[in-house]
Enzyme design. Structure first.
Site, PDB file in Angstrom:
ATOM      1  N   HIS A  84       0.818  -1.216   0.000  1.00 30.39           N
ATOM      2  CA  HIS A  84       0.000   0.000   0.000  1.00 30.39           C
ATOM      3  C   HIS A  84       0.851   1.264   0.000  1.00 30.39           C
ATOM      4  O   HIS A  84       0.374   2.342  -0.370  1.00 30.39           O
ATOM      5  CB  HIS A  84      -1.016  -0.007   1.152  1.00 30.39           C
ATOM      6  N   ASP A 221       1.473  -7.780   2.298  1.00 34.61           N
ATOM      7  CA  ASP A 221       1.599  -6.341   2.071  1.00 34.61           C
ATOM      8  C   ASP A 221       3.063  -5.954   1.834  1.00 34.61           C
ATOM      9  O   ASP A 221       3.717  -5.376   2.697  1.00 34.61           O
ATOM     10  CB  ASP A 221       1.021  -5.584   3.274  1.00 34.61           C
ATOM     11  N   SER A 646       4.005   2.001   8.545  1.00 36.92           N
ATOM     12  CA  SER A 646       3.762   1.076   7.445  1.00 36.92           C
ATOM     13  C   SER A 646       5.052   0.874   6.659  1.00 36.92           C
ATOM     14  O   SER A 646       5.696   1.842   6.241  1.00 36.92           O
ATOM     15  CB  SER A 646       2.685   1.615   6.512  1.00 36.92           C
TER      16      SER A 646
END
Length: 716
Positions: A84, A221, A646
């Site tokens: 992402h 991810d 992240s």
């Protein structure tokens, strides 16, 4: 600034190792030597002094993407981060015919690596220095709020200009402990970054928004980017002549895995936390700001969905916008649910009362400080309401672009040092990149629908959220379509052409959105000036408060670390299960079999067939966990993380890459305000799943070959 007792005026670094409790804390690297006994206790073998040195492994391999975290994993500038986090680069290159979002992308050679675009950057932090004295040298207690704010800003601009004398660097001077300390951060900014490899969306984003912040998760991810520089080794504009950046350090990838109770280190760039805010600030967020934010985000998302329905090209263009907004909305809703589940404001009430009682007993303390604190916080909350309303009323990418162009023209007439922050010479490439980026995330009919609906919502907001002097200047809903037919800013070339024009030319323009921006500019600047006055008062009072809070916490042996502010931090923890409610315990690992169990064949649980085939064939290879008997996908730890983490490297006790941070459990979202050791868990992708997908599903052999992978020793 009030003079506190000598024994209270202590550098933040002076915290004993015993100050740390549980796994709470987003620590500045220089603080880690004070935590050496705690790190040793959980099993970290890397010397704390080494972890505090940005020039040494592993910290020298940790980088920022400007909103996400990442790390070098080869000496040729190969960077691993979350899927992402690379979504913008993926979307930039995707078309309905070649939808790399859906199908993924793999460059088999470096010549096939795709341009990440002007917004895809890699920042390598190489120097951090305390500049508090230099920032505050011209500040006095007799200044107004705006005078104080301007004096601090002037000092910061000078420090940044000094630091950026070599143009390869991007420097900043963020505040720590809400203005008690300032550190100058020097980062080499690499601006030619290319997409190397991203798995299919239903691997990288399996479960989508339904599984976002949930556990169990089965998200792969991850994505790979590569940093390129000029042939002289210095950052350069994107060019076919550029060469891969020679990263002086990179992380070794460990396929040995972890088990329950094992220690981890996590390094990255967490965005924002609010752990030192007052009970009144928590209640304002809980009762007003967050409900309004959720409602606004949902309404805007609904408009985008309706406006892009049946239009695949528009859907691709707004995919990244939609994904980002959905993520923010779910997190905000999670905060509200967390506040409902546990009364954090009441917990803070008790802490605040204890602090004020302690404060009252200390000799030499200001008698007016706490009253001033309450007053300035109340004023901040009131102005924040208007700023929220302003954001709703200006929900149009064309209006934002027009406002940026006019403000840039106005500021461009001033000497560079006197320009408003964000509009100096150093900011021009970023402004141009934003205006350019609109080409990948703008459709006129969608923007028009968003603007119309936003103006209707703004009209219904409480009076406290209406911006002083703005209402009469906004267009009527019926007049909005004409703004789009009478504006050429939707055309990228024509939009960028205004970058070189002065304010008089923009004011004389017959472009409808430029005219609107000119009309709104005085109100916009008035709001900003009021914010500067208030920020100056906050910067005067809050540091005094924080200095006493730090002394109070130190007297109790509690952790003293700054709130996250997008700067490099290190946290630690252990692989840990948790119990979200009575009678339910959630284990720390998920496996590839969980993908098959969840798969429905429909978005967002529509796993690629080649992935399902590999799972059903039990082609586990050398990535099978000996305890689980299969390939792990994600795992939980007690590490202290938040947005911005992240893509953060999750490392084992030896500093080897064993996972990528990408989320938190839903019950953990309120950790931004209060760290609850019992239920706070971060979610990481197990690096073995990434390696397994690369080997068995996507056959990314060239990328695997570039990594340095440490496999577990085979049992005899």
């Amino acid at each position: 600034m009030y003079i506190l007792l000598k024994y209270l005026v202590l550098p933040v670094a002076l915290i004993g190792a015993a100050a740390a409790q549980a796994d709470e804390g987003q620590w500045q690297p220089y603080q880690l030597p004070q935590l050496k006994s705690e790190l040793k206790r959980i099993g970290i073998t890397i010397p704390a002094e080494k972890l505090s040195d940005l020039s040494k492994h592993p910290m020298s391999a940790i980088v920022s993407l400007g909103g996400c975290s990442a790390s070098f994993v080869s000496d040729a500038g190969l960077v691993v981060t979350n899927h992402h986090c690379a979504y913008g680069a993926i979307q930039r290159n995707a078309t309905p015919e070649h939808n790399y979002i859906v199908d993924g992308y793999l460059a088999k050679t470096r010549a096939e690596e795709l341009p990440g675009g002007p917004n895809t950057l890699v920042y390598v932090t190489d120097k951090v220095e305390n500049v508090t004295a230099r920032v505050l040298k011209n500040v006095s207690d007799t200044m107004s709020g705006k005078q104080r704010h301007d004096a601090v800003e002037k000092s910061i601009k000078a420090l940044v200009a000094e630091c950026e004398s070599d143009k390869i660097y991007r420097c900043s001077v963020p505040a720590f402990h809400r203005g008690l300390e300032y550190y100058r951060i020097r980062q080499m900014m690499i601006r030619d970054v290319r997409l190397v490899y991203a798995p299919a969306d239903m691997i990288g984003n399996f479960g989508g928004d339904i599984d976002n912040y949930e556990w169990p998760r089965q998200g792969g991810d991850y994505s790979f980017l590569r940093a390129y520089v000029g042939k002289d080794g210095r950052p350069a504009d994107p060019s076919p002549d550029n060469v891969p950046y020679h990263s002086k350090d990179f992380l070794v990838v460990s396929a040995a895995g972890l088990k329950n109770g094992d220690p981890v280190l996590l390094a990255g760039y967490p965005g924002r936390t609010s752990r030192y805010k007052l009970p009144s600030e928590i209640r304002a967020a809980r009762d007003s700001a967050y409900p309004a934010k959720v409602a606004e985000l949902q309404a805007d998302l609904d408009v985008i969905a309706a406006a892009t329905k049946g239009n695949p090209a528009a859907a691709v263009r707004y995919a990244s916008v939609d994904k980002s907004m959905n993520n923010v909305m779910k997190k905000t809703q999670g905060l509200l649910d967390g506040f409902a589940r546990k009364d954090i404001a009441a917990i803070k009430d008790v802490q605040d009362a204890e602090f004020r009682a302690w404060y009252a007993k200390q000799p030499g303390m200001s008698k007016t400080l706490l009253g001033e604190l309450d007053a300035v916080i109340a004023a901040d909350l009131a102005l924040s309401d208007e700023e929220f309303g302003y954001g709703v009323a200006t929900t149009s990418d064309l209006l934002k672009s027009a406002s940026t162009l006019y403000r840039l023209a106005r500021e461009g007439a001033k000497p560079d040092a006197e320009r408003e922050s964000g509009y100096q010479q150093r900011d021009l490439t970023f402004i141009k990149a934003r205006l350019n980026r609109l080409e990948q995330s703008y459709v006129g009919s969608v923007d028009q629908a968003r603007f119309v609906a936003a103006l209707q919502r703004y009209a219904k907001l409480p009076k406290s959220m209406h911006v002083n002097g703005m209402d009469a200047l906004l267009p009527a809903v019926g007049a909005v379509p004409a703004l789009y037919t009478k504006s050429e800013l939707g055309d990228t070339a024509k939009r960028l052409a205004w970058l070189d024009k002065d304010s008089a030319a923009i004011a004389a323009s017959n472009d409808a959105f430029l005219q609107l921006a000119v009309k709104l500019d005085d109100v916009t600047q008035s709001l900003k000036e009021r914010r500067k006055e208030l920020d100056g008062n906050l910067e005067r009072v809050i540091p005094q408060y924080m200095q006493t809070v730090i002394a109070w916490k130190k007297s109790q042996g509690k952790p003293v670390y700054p709130d996250a502010n997008s700067t490099l931090r290190v946290t630690y923890g252990t692989v840990s299960p948790y119990s979200p409610k009575d009678g339910i315990t959630k284990g720390p690992f998920t496996t590839i079999e969980g993908i098959v169990e969840k798969n429905t064949g429909k978005d967002p649980f529509n796993a690629p067939q080649k992935l399902l085939d590999a799972i059903k064939a039990k082609r586990y290879g050398q990535f099978m966990d000996p305890i689980l008997g299969t390939v792990p996908v994600d795992f939980l730890t007690s590490a202290d993380t938040t947005g911005g983490n992240s893509g953060s490297a999750v490392m084992n006790k030896n500093g080897e890459l064993i996972g990528l941070n990408f989320d938190s459990t839903y019950e953990s979202i309120t950790k931004d305000w209060y760290f609850d050791t019992a239920i706070t868990r971060a979610i990481h992708m197990d690096i073995r799943y990434m390696l397994w997908v690369m080997a068995e599903v996507d056959h990314a052999d060239n990328v695997l070959k570039e990594l340095t992978i440490k496999y577990p020793a085979k049992k005899k």
